[in-house]
Design an enzyme around this catalytic site. Structure first.
Site, mmCIF file in Angstrom:
data_model
loop_
_atom_site.group_PDB
_atom_site.id
_atom_site.type_symbol
_atom_site.label_atom_id
_atom_site.label_comp_id
_atom_site.label_asym_id
_atom_site.label_seq_id
_atom_site.Cartn_x
_atom_site.Cartn_y
_atom_site.Cartn_z
ATOM 1 N N ALA A 5 0.676 -1.172 0.329
ATOM 2 C CA ALA A 5 0.106 0.128 0.069
ATOM 3 C C ALA A 5 0.978 1.320 0.050
ATOM 4 O O ALA A 5 0.960 2.368 -0.908
ATOM 5 C CB ALA A 5 -0.744 0.206 1.245
ATOM 6 N N GLY B 107 5.377 10.926 9.025
ATOM 7 C CA GLY B 107 4.179 11.514 9.196
ATOM 8 C C GLY B 107 2.991 11.026 9.085
ATOM 9 O O GLY B 107 2.154 9.888 8.646
ATOM 10 N N LYS C 125 3.552 4.864 17.835
ATOM 11 C CA LYS C 125 2.133 5.327 17.481
ATOM 12 C C LYS C 125 1.556 3.912 17.482
ATOM 13 O O LYS C 125 0.238 3.796 17.480
ATOM 14 C CB LYS C 125 2.142 6.388 17.050
ATOM 15 C CG LYS C 125 2.374 6.049 14.663
ATOM 16 C CD LYS C 125 0.929 5.798 14.271
ATOM 17 C CE LYS C 125 1.549 5.649 13.004
ATOM 18 N NZ LYS C 125 0.703 4.774 12.777
ATOM 19 N N ASP D 2 1.320 12.033 13.393
ATOM 20 C CA ASP D 2 0.561 10.714 12.904
ATOM 21 C C ASP D 2 -0.034 10.034 14.283
ATOM 22 O O ASP D 2 -1.068 8.998 14.201
ATOM 23 C CB ASP D 2 1.840 9.917 12.677
ATOM 24 C CG ASP D 2 1.735 8.634 11.610
ATOM 25 O OD1 ASP D 2 0.887 8.212 11.530
ATOM 26 O OD2 ASP D 2 2.947 8.294 11.415
ATOM 27 N N ARG E 145 -4.606 -0.071 9.905
ATOM 28 C CA ARG E 145 -4.619 -1.080 10.149
ATOM 29 C C ARG E 145 -4.524 -1.526 11.678
ATOM 30 O O ARG E 145 -5.081 -2.433 12.217
ATOM 31 C CB ARG E 145 -3.651 -2.188 9.375
ATOM 32 C CG ARG E 145 -4.383 -1.395 7.680
ATOM 33 C CD ARG E 145 -3.123 -2.165 7.376
ATOM 34 N NE ARG E 145 -2.216 -0.805 7.795
ATOM 35 C CZ ARG E 145 -0.755 -0.537 6.463
ATOM 36 N NH1 ARG E 145 -0.800 -1.775 5.374
ATOM 37 N NH2 ARG E 145 -0.080 0.490 6.651
ATOM 38 N N GLU F 252 1.745 -3.317 11.652
ATOM 39 C CA GLU F 252 3.333 -3.304 12.989
ATOM 40 C C GLU F 252 3.696 -2.910 14.093
ATOM 41 O O GLU F 252 4.101 -3.095 14.622
ATOM 42 C CB GLU F 252 4.192 -1.679 12.455
ATOM 43 C CG GLU F 252 4.641 -1.985 10.462
ATOM 44 C CD GLU F 252 6.087 -2.844 9.915
ATOM 45 O OE1 GLU F 252 6.321 -4.161 10.889
ATOM 46 O OE2 GLU F 252 6.084 -2.558 9.006
HETATM 47 N N1 LIG Z 1 -0.164 1.938 4.281
HETATM 48 C C1 LIG Z 1 -0.062 3.149 5.531
HETATM 49 O O1 LIG Z 1 -0.828 3.965 5.203
HETATM 50 C C2 LIG Z 1 1.604 3.349 5.198
HETATM 51 C C3 LIG Z 1 1.697 4.778 5.562
HETATM 52 C C4 LIG Z 1 2.976 5.191 6.415
HETATM 53 C C5 LIG Z 1 3.953 4.200 6.618
HETATM 54 N N2 LIG Z 1 3.731 3.299 6.286
HETATM 55 C C6 LIG Z 1 4.836 2.138 6.699
HETATM 56 O O2 LIG Z 1 4.966 1.376 5.545
HETATM 57 C C7 LIG Z 1 5.268 -0.043 5.537
HETATM 58 C C8 LIG Z 1 4.948 -1.089 4.804
HETATM 59 O O3 LIG Z 1 3.529 -0.832 4.800
HETATM 60 P P1 LIG Z 1 2.091 -1.021 3.524
HETATM 61 O O4 LIG Z 1 1.035 -0.236 4.259
HETATM 62 O O5 LIG Z 1 2.710 -0.581 2.430
HETATM 63 O O6 LIG Z 1 2.111 -2.611 4.104
HETATM 64 P P2 LIG Z 1 1.589 -3.750 2.952
HETATM 65 O O7 LIG Z 1 1.894 -4.821 3.321
HETATM 66 O O8 LIG Z 1 0.870 -2.734 1.946
HETATM 67 O O9 LIG Z 1 2.984 -4.097 2.040
HETATM 68 C C9 LIG Z 1 4.357 -4.176 2.958
HETATM 69 C C10 LIG Z 1 5.058 -4.614 1.265
HETATM 70 O O10 LIG Z 1 6.256 -4.812 2.005
HETATM 71 C C11 LIG Z 1 6.998 -5.910 1.030
HETATM 72 N N3 LIG Z 1 8.083 -7.466 2.114
HETATM 73 C C12 LIG Z 1 6.936 -7.777 3.446
HETATM 74 N N4 LIG Z 1 8.476 -8.998 4.070
HETATM 75 C C13 LIG Z 1 8.975 -8.792 3.520
HETATM 76 C C14 LIG Z 1 10.260 -8.958 2.640
HETATM 77 N N5 LIG Z 1 10.938 -9.708 3.947
HETATM 78 N N6 LIG Z 1 11.394 -8.618 1.906
HETATM 79 C C15 LIG Z 1 10.983 -7.713 0.950
HETATM 80 N N7 LIG Z 1 9.701 -7.361 0.842
HETATM 81 C C16 LIG Z 1 8.944 -7.112 1.563
HETATM 82 C C17 LIG Z 1 5.583 -6.747 0.801
HETATM 83 O O11 LIG Z 1 6.026 -7.447 -0.623
HETATM 84 C C18 LIG Z 1 4.346 -5.919 0.431
HETATM 85 O O12 LIG Z 1 5.079 -5.266 -1.130
HETATM 86 C C19 LIG Z 1 5.138 -0.316 6.925
HETATM 87 O O13 LIG Z 1 6.208 -0.289 7.518
HETATM 88 C C20 LIG Z 1 3.813 0.672 8.015
HETATM 89 O O14 LIG Z 1 4.272 1.294 9.086
HETATM 90 C C21 LIG Z 1 2.719 2.485 6.104
HETATM 91 O O1 LIG Z 2 -2.216 1.451 8.745
HETATM 92 P P1 LIG Z 2 -1.497 2.079 9.783
HETATM 93 O O2 LIG Z 2 -1.945 1.686 11.527
HETATM 94 O O3 LIG Z 2 -0.473 0.906 9.187
HETATM 95 O O4 LIG Z 2 -0.937 3.192 9.914
HETATM 96 C C1 LIG Z 2 -0.432 3.475 8.381
HETATM 97 C C2 LIG Z 2 0.409 4.992 9.136
HETATM 98 O O5 LIG Z 2 1.347 4.578 9.518
HETATM 99 C C3 LIG Z 2 -0.519 6.037 9.571
HETATM 100 O O6 LIG Z 2 0.185 7.880 9.191
#
Ligand SMILES: NC(=O)c1ccc[n+]([C@@H]2O[C@H](COP(=O)([O-])OP(=O)(O)OC[C@H]3O[C@@H](n4cnc5c(N)ncnc54)[C@H](O)[C@@H]3O)[C@@H](O)[C@H]2O)c1
Ligand SMILES: O=P(O)(O)OC[C@H](O)CO
Length: 332
Positions: free
Chosen positions: A32, A129, A184, A237, A248, A274
């Site tokens: 995502a 953020g 957070k 955040d 999530r 996470e």
């Molecule tokens: N979705 C949000 O709104 C958002 C916003 C800010 C930060 N984040 C942070 O970004 C990170 C990813 O979140 P997301 O929402 O994209 O999750 P997600 O579950 O949608 O995607 C996770 C990604 O990580 C990859 N991945 C997982 N394990 C892996 C591994 N061992 N090697 C290589 N790739 C691997 C998956 O293939 C996938 O592409 C998290 O730490 C999350 O906290 C997410």
């Molecule tokens: O969907 P969450 O709880 O992983 O939150 C996503 C981002 O960290 C928000 O900034």
């Protein structure tokens, strides 16, 4: 007109000028957040490619010519990805941006520390953020922080990502920026429980407010600056993630309050929360180093199935009475 952010004495560069300096950006992770960050860079006229572990392109060629590599994968993969990147012989001029919010289970390191240890000569930037990806994908306005000890690298990433819909501030505190986003998530689980149990607005306000000194204690212990926690990557955040069902982590807590099993909630989410892993790593660290984290401790016990949501509330409410003043080195 949007301008690049700068102290009042420095010249203001129109965004249209800044965008002329497009960059080659490679985003690692097609989840995502990786997808949203790739779209943001692309819509600013940058040359963007996205790499995922299950995709067709190999990592070495994906990063070979990149000016900026953005890592947006789940925490569980960061350490292995850093090793893979080392094998891929990343250029030392490439800016590494980390957007992951978590702690390494083996070493308690943040992602930026892992990248710093693996790539001592590369500029490392944290992007963090209040950035719920669904709102970013819907092109709603948002702001974030790019934090680095390398001022030029932070300014470059700010310029590459800033747009009318995505306002970016720089910060000199990468550890503080990523810890705000990481800690957070555990609090969002607690707030999800609070809402799931229908405990009301007073309880929710108390929980979020008391989370701040708790986050600060961990942050100061790990070398972060206090003021960072009152900015977008901290308080900002925290508020966005505790607001409701787009988070999530919040949904994990809400589901637990409804009596669902953790595995079932995570399966239903189908993507990364996470805060679950962070709670385990955080409690190991807090136990080892004597850091008081009462809210995270109840979340941890709840996630392990040791207590019920109602018991978690009782345990927090019935703690020893004390002054409100936030002592960052408090012992309870
Ligand atoms: N979705 C949000 O709104 C958002 C916003 C800010 C930060 N984040 C942070 O970004 C990170 C990813 O979140 P997301 O929402 O994209 O999750 P997600 O579950 O949608 O995607 C996770 C990604 O990580 C990859 N991945 C997982 N394990 C892996 C591994 N061992 N090697 C290589 N790739 C691997 C998956 O293939 C996938 O592409 C998290 O730490 C999350 O906290 C997410
Ligand atoms: O969907 P969450 O709880 O992983 O939150 C996503 C981002 O960290 C928000 O900034």
């Amino acid at each position: 007109m949007v301008t690049s952010s700068a102290p009042s004495e420095t010249p203001i560069i129109p965004l249209s000028e800044a965008l002329k300096q497009m960059a080659r950006v490679t985003v690692l992770g097609a989840g995502a957040w990786g997808t949203a960050l790739a779209r943001l860079a692309l819509s600013n006229g940058n040359q963007v490619q996205i790499w995922s572990r299950r995709g067709p392109s190999d990592l070495k060629s994906a990063v070979a010519d990149a000016d900026i590599v953005v890592s947006a994968i789940s925490m569980k993969g960061v350490s292995a990805l850093a090793s893979q990147l080392q094998t891929a012989a990343l250029k030392t001029s490439t800016i590494l941006v980390t957007a992951t919010k978590g702690l390494d289970p083996e070493t308690t390191r943040t992602p930026s520390k892992i990248f710093r240890d693996t790539f001592p000569d590369n500029p490392i930037v944290v992007l963090s953020g209040p950035n719920l990806s669904k709102e970013i994908e819907a092109q709603l306005p948002a702001a974030t922080v790019v934090a680095s000890t390398d001022v030029d690298a932070a300014a470059r990433v700010q310029q590459v990502y800033s747009s009318e819909m995505f306002r970016i501030y720089t910060s000199p505190d990468p550890v503080g920026a990523e810890l705000g986003g990481t800690l957070k998530n555990v609090i969002a689980i607690a707030v999800g429980v609070c809402d799931g149990l229908k405990l009301g607005s007073n309880a929710k306000a108390a929980l979020i407010t008391r989370a701040i000194p708790e986050m600060l204690r961990v942050g100061v212990h790990m070398g972060a600056q206090v003021e960072t926690f009152y900015g977008l990557s901290g308080l900002g955040d925290l508020l966005a993630t505790c607001d409701g069902t787009l988070s999530r982590n919040y949904r994990v807590g809400y589901g637990l309050a409804q009596g669902k099993k953790l595995d079932d909630i995570l399966a239903e989410l189908g993507s990364t929360a996470e805060g679950v892993n962070t709670a385990h790593v955080l409690i190991d660290m807090a136990n080892r180093d004597g850091i008081p984290v009462p809210i995270a401790r109840q979340v941890h016990r709840l996630l392990r199935g040791v207590i019920t949501p109602q018991e978690a509330v009782g345990n927090l409410m019935e703690r020893q009475l004390k002054p409100e003043a936030c002592d960052l080195r408090a012992k309870n």
